[in-house]
Write a protein that holds these residues in place. Structure first.
Motif, short mmCIF file in Angstrom:
data_model
loop_
_atom_site.label_atom_id
_atom_site.label_comp_id
_atom_site.label_asym_id
_atom_site.label_seq_id
_atom_site.Cartn_x
_atom_site.Cartn_y
_atom_site.Cartn_z
N ALA A 92 0.82 -1.22 0.00
CA ALA A 92 0.00 0.00 0.00
C ALA A 92 0.84 1.26 0.00
O ALA A 92 0.33 2.36 -0.28
N ALA A 96 -2.34 7.87 -2.83
CA ALA A 96 -3.73 7.43 -2.65
C ALA A 96 -4.47 8.52 -1.90
O ALA A 96 -3.89 9.19 -1.03
N ASP A 99 -9.43 6.08 -0.11
CA ASP A 99 -8.53 5.21 -0.86
C ASP A 99 -9.30 4.02 -1.45
O ASP A 99 -10.31 3.57 -0.89
N ILE A 140 -8.62 0.89 -1.57
CA ILE A 140 -8.62 -0.32 -0.75
C ILE A 140 -9.80 -0.31 0.21
O ILE A 140 -10.41 -1.35 0.48
N LYS A 144 -3.64 9.44 6.41
CA LYS A 144 -3.11 8.40 5.52
C LYS A 144 -3.83 7.08 5.82
O LYS A 144 -3.25 6.09 6.26
N HIS A 145 -5.09 7.11 5.50
CA HIS A 145 -6.01 6.03 5.89
C HIS A 145 -5.69 4.72 5.19
O HIS A 145 -6.04 3.64 5.69
N ARG A 146 -5.02 4.77 4.07
CA ARG A 146 -4.76 3.54 3.31
C ARG A 146 -4.01 2.50 4.15
O ARG A 146 -4.10 1.30 3.89
N TYR A 147 -3.27 2.96 5.19
CA TYR A 147 -2.51 2.01 6.01
C TYR A 147 -3.42 1.27 6.99
O TYR A 147 -3.08 0.17 7.42
N SER A 174 -6.66 0.65 5.91
CA SER A 174 -7.37 -0.17 4.92
C SER A 174 -6.56 -1.39 4.52
O SER A 174 -7.11 -2.50 4.41
N ALA A 175 -5.27 -1.20 4.30
CA ALA A 175 -4.42 -2.31 3.86
C ALA A 175 -4.35 -3.41 4.92
O ALA A 175 -4.38 -4.60 4.60
#
Length: 348
Positions: free
Chosen positions: A22, A27, A33, A35, A237-240, A242-243
């Protein structure tokens, strides 16, 4: 021989790999994001709840507190067990976020009964404007004593709550452990039993730090979003997040890890039953064991390299024959060999 907490265990390699993947490129932030779209759909599928609102938060205290804030008003009281995590281990964060009070319901084996809950509910909202008004019910599953509410017991509690027009929150920090032990579906343990919101835990079960807040009433969703942002828990940095959740749910990894933790706890409990110097205080049903033995035995175990919490006294100071309470917790990474090593040390 590390049995202090499932919080202390490592994150699963697949979760760490997902974070590295990710981390490529750019993103959109704050949950926009791509994900997260996959995660939301997966959680809805797992819970058989197509309209559920799904949000991610970095830890369980925030998940519980923001959900309960969404479900309650400052003039209300939240009903929970006397040993609930929201009471014993969250430094009044639920009261801070909700501005409501907690009303503690007495327990047996860490669990509230429907009758005990009704008694506490009836004792509130009797003084008009002068007293606390009745607010939501919060159930901890797995309980802080390592026991489980059966599906019938959950339904009995939510029936009482519904009788008085109250919503119910499930603190599921160890949701996967409970689900594996009960051999039921997520829907059966939640909305089919009249649960309104769930803190769906990942951190204690192999994630680095992520919990899903699952809200079965879409009307509560916007207020939750506002409270999450206002409370400082909308990660940019929400993708971390989500991942982590994506990897956690992929191919049933979350259930595999919970089954492993529960199996190691069952192995540990079987070995403890063969030791007359040890008394288990509750029947272990998931991945937590409470036991008592002499202070001198605790000291011998700790000096021998075992790591766990002694809950009721200093193992170094006092009468060597005094019985002290210890707690053992198994996580997904605990091995059969690790359990055997602990039991061998206990046998002396």
């Amino acid at each position: 021989m590390f049995f202090a907490s499932d919080n202390a265990g490592p994150a699963h390699p697949k979760v760490m790999e997902a974070l590295v993947a990710a981390n490529q490129g750019y993103a959109m932030g704050y949950g926009a994001d791509p994900i997260m779209e996959e995660v939301r759909a997966k959680v809805r599928d797992i819970f058989e709840a197509r309209e559920a609102a799904v949000y991610l938060i970095i830890n369980g205290t925030a998940a519980n507190s923001v959900l309960l804030g969404t479900m309650s008003q400052p003039w209300q009281t939240i009903f929970c067990s006397e040993c609930a995590h929201i009471h014993e281990d969250e430094c009044n964060a639920p009261e801070f976020y909700t501005q409501a009070k907690l009303t503690l319901v007495p327990t047996a084996d860490g669990k509230m009964s429907a009758d005990a809950l009704r008694t506490k509910i009836l004792a509130e909202e009797n003084r008009g404007v002068h007293g606390p008004q009745r607010g939501p019910l919060s159930i901890t599953q797995v309980t802080e004593k390592g026991t489980l509410y059966s599906l019938d017991e959950i339904a009995a509690l939510t029936d009482v709550a519904r009788e008085y027009g109250l919503k119910t929150h499930l603190d599921g920090a160890r949701f996967a452990n409970a689900l594996s032990a009960l051999d039921c579906s997520p829907a059966e343990m939640t909305w089919k039993a009249d649960i309104d919101t769930v803190s769906f835990g990942g951190t204690k079960n192999g994630a680095l730090g992520v919990e899903a807040c699952v809200i079965f009433d879409p009307d509560l969703a916007w207020e939750f979003e506002l409270r999450r942002k206002r409370g400082g828990h909308l990660l940019s940095k929400h993708r971390y997040l989500s991942a982590q959740m994506q990897a956690y749910l992929a191919d049933g990894l979350w259930l595999d890890m919970a089954r492993s933790a529960n199996a190691r706890c069952a192995q540990l409990a079987a070995g403890l039953r063969g030791q007359n110097r040890v008394e288990m205080l509750f029947e272990p049903q998931a991945n937590i064991i409470f036991f008592q033995m002499r202070r001198s035995e605790h000291k011998r175990m700790l000096d021998g390299g075992a790591v766990y919490y002694v809950m009721s006294g200093d193992p170094e100071i006092g009468d060597p024959d005094e019985m002290l309470i210890g707690r053992l917790v198994t996580d997904w990474s605990m091995t059969e060999e690790g359990v055997s090593q602990f039991l061998d040390l206990l046998r002396g």
